[in-house]
Scaffold this motif. Sequence first.
Motif, PDB file in Angstrom:
ATOM      1  N   LYS A 167      -0.870  31.095   6.208  1.00 53.07           N
ATOM      2  CA  LYS A 167      -1.741  32.125   6.769  1.00 53.07           C
ATOM      3  C   LYS A 167      -3.192  31.970   6.325  1.00 53.07           C
ATOM      4  O   LYS A 167      -3.786  32.883   5.758  1.00 53.07           O
ATOM      5  CB  LYS A 167      -1.210  33.508   6.349  1.00 53.07           C
ATOM      6  CG  LYS A 167       0.227  33.708   6.794  1.00 53.07           C
ATOM      7  CD  LYS A 167       0.594  35.155   6.892  1.00 53.07           C
ATOM      8  CE  LYS A 167      -0.184  35.781   8.013  1.00 53.07           C
ATOM      9  NZ  LYS A 167      -0.012  37.215   8.117  1.00 53.07           N
ATOM     10  N   GLU A 203       0.668  31.449  11.247  1.00 57.38           N
ATOM     11  CA  GLU A 203       1.257  32.765  11.504  1.00 57.38           C
ATOM     12  C   GLU A 203       2.259  33.167  10.434  1.00 57.38           C
ATOM     13  O   GLU A 203       2.691  34.309  10.392  1.00 57.38           O
ATOM     14  CB  GLU A 203       1.955  32.763  12.864  1.00 57.38           C
ATOM     15  CG  GLU A 203       1.040  32.383  13.998  1.00 57.38           C
ATOM     16  CD  GLU A 203       1.392  33.136  15.261  1.00 57.38           C
ATOM     17  OE1 GLU A 203       2.589  33.414  15.439  1.00 57.38           O
ATOM     18  OE2 GLU A 203       0.484  33.437  16.031  1.00 57.38           O
ATOM     19  N   ARG A 246       5.306  32.103  10.208  1.00 54.29           N
ATOM     20  CA  ARG A 246       6.682  32.163  10.716  1.00 54.29           C
ATOM     21  C   ARG A 246       7.625  31.292   9.900  1.00 54.29           C
ATOM     22  O   ARG A 246       8.741  31.694   9.560  1.00 54.29           O
ATOM     23  CB  ARG A 246       6.724  31.658  12.162  1.00 54.29           C
ATOM     24  CG  ARG A 246       6.144  32.591  13.151  1.00 54.29           C
ATOM     25  CD  ARG A 246       7.073  33.771  13.366  1.00 54.29           C
ATOM     26  NE  ARG A 246       6.441  34.784  14.186  1.00 54.29           N
ATOM     27  CZ  ARG A 246       6.539  34.843  15.498  1.00 54.29           C
ATOM     28  NH1 ARG A 246       7.261  33.957  16.138  1.00 54.29           N
ATOM     29  NH2 ARG A 246       5.925  35.793  16.158  1.00 54.29           N
ATOM     30  N   ILE A 264       8.459  32.843   6.640  1.00 55.59           N
ATOM     31  CA  ILE A 264       9.495  33.869   6.735  1.00 55.59           C
ATOM     32  C   ILE A 264      10.869  33.216   6.767  1.00 55.59           C
ATOM     33  O   ILE A 264      11.802  33.666   6.110  1.00 55.59           O
ATOM     34  CB  ILE A 264       9.281  34.762   7.975  1.00 55.59           C
ATOM     35  CG1 ILE A 264       8.082  35.682   7.746  1.00 55.59           C
ATOM     36  CG2 ILE A 264      10.519  35.595   8.268  1.00 55.59           C
ATOM     37  CD1 ILE A 264       7.791  36.609   8.900  1.00 55.59           C
ATOM     38  N   ASP A 285       3.741  41.343   8.840  1.00 57.06           N
ATOM     39  CA  ASP A 285       4.368  40.217   9.528  1.00 57.06           C
ATOM     40  C   ASP A 285       5.824  40.498   9.841  1.00 57.06           C
ATOM     41  O   ASP A 285       6.313  40.198  10.944  1.00 57.06           O
ATOM     42  CB  ASP A 285       4.294  38.957   8.652  1.00 57.06           C
ATOM     43  CG  ASP A 285       2.875  38.435   8.579  1.00 57.06           C
ATOM     44  OD1 ASP A 285       2.612  37.575   7.719  1.00 57.06           O
ATOM     45  OD2 ASP A 285       2.037  38.885   9.377  1.00 57.06           O
ATOM     46  N   LEU A 286       6.554  41.057   8.860  1.00 53.25           N
ATOM     47  CA  LEU A 286       7.963  41.310   9.082  1.00 53.25           C
ATOM     48  C   LEU A 286       8.161  42.390  10.140  1.00 53.25           C
ATOM     49  O   LEU A 286       9.082  42.305  10.962  1.00 53.25           O
ATOM     50  CB  LEU A 286       8.651  41.711   7.773  1.00 53.25           C
ATOM     51  CG  LEU A 286       8.907  40.545   6.809  1.00 53.25           C
ATOM     52  CD1 LEU A 286       9.561  41.028   5.536  1.00 53.25           C
ATOM     53  CD2 LEU A 286       9.776  39.484   7.463  1.00 53.25           C
ATOM     54  N   GLU A 343       7.736  40.739  13.375  1.00 57.97           N
ATOM     55  CA  GLU A 343       8.906  39.912  13.652  1.00 57.97           C
ATOM     56  C   GLU A 343      10.067  40.777  14.155  1.00 57.97           C
ATOM     57  O   GLU A 343      10.734  40.444  15.136  1.00 57.97           O
ATOM     58  CB  GLU A 343       9.311  39.177  12.362  1.00 57.97           C
ATOM     59  CG  GLU A 343      10.533  38.294  12.494  1.00 57.97           C
ATOM     60  CD  GLU A 343      10.269  37.059  13.336  1.00 57.97           C
ATOM     61  OE1 GLU A 343       9.150  36.513  13.259  1.00 57.97           O
ATOM     62  OE2 GLU A 343      11.176  36.665  14.079  1.00 57.97           O
ATOM     63  N   GLU A 370       9.426  42.002  17.684  1.00 49.77           N
ATOM     64  CA  GLU A 370       9.688  40.977  18.696  1.00 49.77           C
ATOM     65  C   GLU A 370      11.171  40.789  18.919  1.00 49.77           C
ATOM     66  O   GLU A 370      11.623  40.610  20.055  1.00 49.77           O
ATOM     67  CB  GLU A 370       9.069  39.648  18.260  1.00 49.77           C
ATOM     68  CG  GLU A 370       7.584  39.614  18.499  1.00 49.77           C
ATOM     69  CD  GLU A 370       7.001  38.251  18.192  1.00 49.77           C
ATOM     70  OE1 GLU A 370       5.825  38.214  17.825  1.00 49.77           O
ATOM     71  OE2 GLU A 370       7.727  37.262  18.342  1.00 49.77           O
TER      72      GLU A 370
END
Lengths: 179, 161
Positions: A99, A124, A126, A129, B66-67, B70, B73
């Motif tokens: 990020k 991002e 992703r 995560i 962010d979570l 997520e 989505e």
Amino acid sequence: MLRYLIPLGIFLVIVVFLAIGLNRDPSEVPSPLINRAAPTFRLPQLKEPDKTFSAEDMRGKVWVLNVWASWCGACRHEHQLLLDYAKSGAVPIYGLNLKDHREDALAWLGELGDPYVLSVSDIEGRVAIDYGVYGAPETYLIDQNGTIRYKQIGEVSRDVWQDKFLPLVQQLNREGAGR
Amino acid sequence: MNRARLLLLLLLCVMATVSVAQVPRQRVATDDPVIEQRLHNLSQNLRCLVCQNETLADSQADLANDLRDEIREQMKAGKSDKEIINFLTARYGQFILYKPQVTPTTYLLWFGPFVLLLAGLAVLFRYIKQRRDLIPEKPLSAEERRRAEELLRRGSRKETA
């Protein structure tokens, strides 16, 4: 005599549990990904964005993935150590730039040095995560089959490198060579 | 060029610079209130791993944002709450749930207190029984029986008087 020993015994058992529990750091969340397959990804490289890099590219090799960012203060401190570890050549270190703005990341590496074989840009977050990253720096040790064998939350101090990473790297290399 | 055109050009330049200076992640709040409510309910039961005393719903940490994106989505894509929870625990472990799932690893956590309670009660009952067994149960001697009957007779006579 026994009636005094039983409560004492129970108390000692409780003390042991408390000693173990209170010495743990609740901010260190153990990863459920240990001994599981490292999540796949394909990301653009930081320095050469038209090229990509994937975890699959490292099959057959033991490697380290270090999550870092220019906005992360602790990463700055860890960076010196990473340069030393990279210079020792024990295991290749790859970076996951989390990020971040590309210019900031490049400037940071320019200023502090680049211990990474290459870094990829996870703008991002992703992929982070998927890897269960919840802060920086975090570092993963991945074996030849693409299995995560160790995760360090926070800096990889010299002690952690000596006692946790290096022995595991050596063991994995021995196992790999034996095949 | 005339003033209006110049102003328009200036405006376009300003807009161009603004559109370049964006944060890496676009925050798209869905216009679906059902999903937002579902997201809120689910994230109230999830722990923010960065600020560990806050729920995922309340925390403003980067990771929390962010979570939540997520999860939003995945909800839009039609995933169920259970699927989303599995997604998160596969990556972050049971700790992200405020109510850990009942799996072999958490049996001790869930059932331990009850087991300890039962063990404590068992010890208590055994102790009481042990003490009670120590009290010798002797039948009354002839003299004691005569005195007991005398007292009882006297007591019942008093009541009827």
